[in-house]
Design a protein around this motif. Structure first.
Motif, short mmCIF file in Angstrom:
data_model
loop_
_atom_site.label_atom_id
_atom_site.label_comp_id
_atom_site.label_asym_id
_atom_site.label_seq_id
_atom_site.Cartn_x
_atom_site.Cartn_y
_atom_site.Cartn_z
N SER A 20 7.76 2.61 5.37
CA SER A 20 8.92 3.40 4.97
C SER A 20 8.42 4.73 4.43
CB SER A 20 9.75 2.66 3.91
OG SER A 20 8.96 2.35 2.77
N PHE A 21 9.27 5.75 4.45
CA PHE A 21 8.81 7.11 4.15
C PHE A 21 9.81 7.82 3.25
CE2 PHE A 21 6.87 5.89 8.07
CZ PHE A 21 7.93 5.55 8.91
N VAL A 27 4.34 7.41 1.75
CA VAL A 27 4.39 6.29 2.69
C VAL A 27 4.20 4.99 1.93
CG1 VAL A 27 3.42 5.30 4.80
CG2 VAL A 27 3.37 7.78 4.44
N ASP A 28 5.05 4.01 2.22
CA ASP A 28 4.95 2.70 1.59
C ASP A 28 4.85 1.65 2.70
OD1 ASP A 28 4.99 0.56 -0.11
OD2 ASP A 28 6.72 1.24 -1.28
N ILE A 29 3.72 0.95 2.75
CA ILE A 29 3.52 -0.09 3.76
C ILE A 29 3.84 -1.44 3.12
CG2 ILE A 29 1.92 -1.10 5.42
CD1 ILE A 29 2.39 1.80 5.98
N GLY A 41 -1.14 -4.63 -1.96
CA GLY A 41 -1.70 -5.04 -0.67
C GLY A 41 -2.71 -4.04 -0.17
N ASN A 42 -3.62 -4.50 0.68
CA ASN A 42 -4.66 -3.64 1.23
C ASN A 42 -4.26 -3.12 2.60
OD1 ASN A 42 -5.87 -4.56 -1.07
ND2 ASN A 42 -7.59 -5.58 -0.05
N MET A 49 0.85 -1.19 0.00
CA MET A 49 0.00 0.00 0.00
C MET A 49 0.89 1.24 0.00
SD MET A 49 -2.87 1.74 0.24
CE MET A 49 -4.05 0.41 0.41
N LYS A 50 0.69 2.09 -0.98
CA LYS A 50 1.49 3.31 -1.09
C LYS A 50 0.54 4.51 -1.16
CE LYS A 50 3.88 3.90 -4.88
NZ LYS A 50 4.98 3.83 -5.89
N PHE A 51 0.79 5.51 -0.31
CA PHE A 51 -0.09 6.67 -0.30
C PHE A 51 0.70 7.93 0.06
CE2 PHE A 51 -0.22 4.83 3.94
CZ PHE A 51 -0.16 5.93 4.80
N ILE A 52 0.09 9.05 -0.27
CA ILE A 52 0.65 10.36 0.09
C ILE A 52 -0.06 10.87 1.33
CG2 ILE A 52 0.58 12.80 -0.57
CD1 ILE A 52 1.57 12.05 -3.30
N HIS A 53 0.73 11.27 2.31
CA HIS A 53 0.21 11.87 3.54
C HIS A 53 0.49 13.37 3.50
CE1 HIS A 53 1.27 12.60 8.08
NE2 HIS A 53 0.14 13.22 7.75
#
Length: 381
Positions: free
Chosen positions: A257-258, A248-250, A123-124, A1-5
């Motif tokens: 990781s950031f 952010v990468d989960i 991944g979720n 899971m990859k997202f922008i915070h």
């Protein structure tokens, strides 16, 4: 899971009465581009979407454009929670109807903490949106006894702990003030006397905590408990901050990781200091003369229309401080001898300070005649 915070957009904000809407549009364009460039699974905005509870129409239009580009054009889910600046009910209008579109807005606090499971390409993960809520609001919604912000947050996190995510990473999105966080002048206090501070240890059990409220990017307690910081400098106290969003990468094992992705402002916010003559000369060749500036003048003599002169070379001077005059106590304390002086002597002193030269004989004669004429008018009035 990859997202922008990201967080603390404060759309509609002004800096010393200067609208920042164009500056905000410039940076929001970059955030949309970064989301597309890094092929993220979501964008998370941790509160203070707007700067006021009732935002101006042009601020609403700008947010509408950003949401449309992310959700409709790029098909990137967007999660937003209300911060202390937002009007929770207004921000959350029609939120339930928009969930299926990929737009997830958590406005008012509800008794059931909102859970959002998002599908990622690798991944979720489950996101838990906790809008800003003071202890009084938590007491009312949950019918419980809490008196501090930390107790209120602990109450909200109970449901996050209890929720069965079926092994998926748990990501908390919150807007609060962690104890030990670095503040700036542009953040509205959540309470007085330090009662708003929350221990970072409340958030360390989760895979990642996306925080909003503090405007400088930082982490507290553990690296995965992070503030993204605001997207722009909203006060001169932030002049040395480097603005960014957090990528952010989960991983499959839940480890986060950031990477900080830098944002470039249309105009910087900075403080310059020096003598008037030096700053005017410097401004002629300053490649960044359009920046928003606070100027601290070190001149010890009076200057007529100092702001006007500075704006000839620095159009966006927003604040002026006369530090040279303030440091010279002899200039701000009126002595008895000065009070005893007559009108002509006082004007002569003023003239010499402003022009740097004493009055000529002709000028003194003209001023004497003007003063005498004023006295005649007073006597006959």
């Amino acid at each position: 899971m990859k997202f922008i915070h990201t967080s603390d957009w404060h759309i509609g904000r002004q800096l010393h009465n200067q609208s920042l809407l164009d500056d905000q549009r410039f940076v929001l364009d970059q955030i949309v581009e970064l989301a597309s460039q890094h092929d993220v699974d979501a964008v998370v905005v941790a509160g203070d979407i707007y700067d006021r509870s009732i935002p101006p129409a042009n601020a609403v239009a700008l947010l509408d454009d950003v949401v449309n580009r992310l959700v409709n054009e790029l098909n990137i889910p967007l999660i937003m929670i209300a911060g202390n600046h937002d009007g929770h009910e207004r921000l959350g209008f029609a939120a339930r109807q928009m969930n299926d579109s990929g737009l997830h807005i958590i406005g008012p606090l509800s008794k059931d903490v909102r859970t959002i499971e998002l599908q990622g390409k690798q991944g979720n993960a489950v996101f838990y949106g906790l809008p800003y809520a003071d202890p009084a609001t938590v007491r009312h919604v949950f019918d419980c006894e809490v008196s501090t912000h930390e107790e209120a947050m602990a109450k909200l996190l109970e449901q996050v702990h209890e929720h069965d995510s079926h092994g998926l990473p748990k990501i908390v999105v919150s807007h609060c003030f962690l104890d030990g966080g670095s503040e700036s002048e542009s953040e509205r206090p959540l309470s007085i006397g330090g009662a708003d501070k929350i221990s970072p240890t409340l958030f360390t059990p989760f895979n990642y905590t996306a925080l909003g409220h503090l405007h400088g990017p930082q982490y507290k307690g553990a690296e995965h408990v992070r503030y993204s910081g605001s997207m722009l400098k909203y006060s001169f106290s932030e002049q040395h901050q480097n603005k960014s969003v957090t990528l952010v990468d989960i991983a499959e094992d839940g480890a986060a990781s950031f990477e900080l992705l830098p944002l470039t402002a249309m105009r910087d916010v900075r403080i310059i200091e020096g003598l008037m003559a030096e700053l005017l000369e410097q401004g002629k060749t300053d490649a960044h003369n359009q920046d928003y500036l606070m100027v601290r003048l070190t001149d010890k003599n009076a200057i007529l229309d100092a702001m006007g002169k500075l704006r000839d070379v620095y159009p966006n001077v927003l604040h002026l401080e006369r530090t040279g005059l303030m440091s010279d106590n002899t200039k701000v304390e009126l002595s008895r001898d000065h009070i005893k002086k007559g009108e002509l002597d006082m004007f002569s002193d003023f003239f010499a300070q402003v022009s740097g030269e004493p009055m000529t004989d002709e000028q003194q004669q003209a001023m004497t005649a003007a003063i005498e004429e004023l006295h005649k008018v007073e006597r006959t009035a």
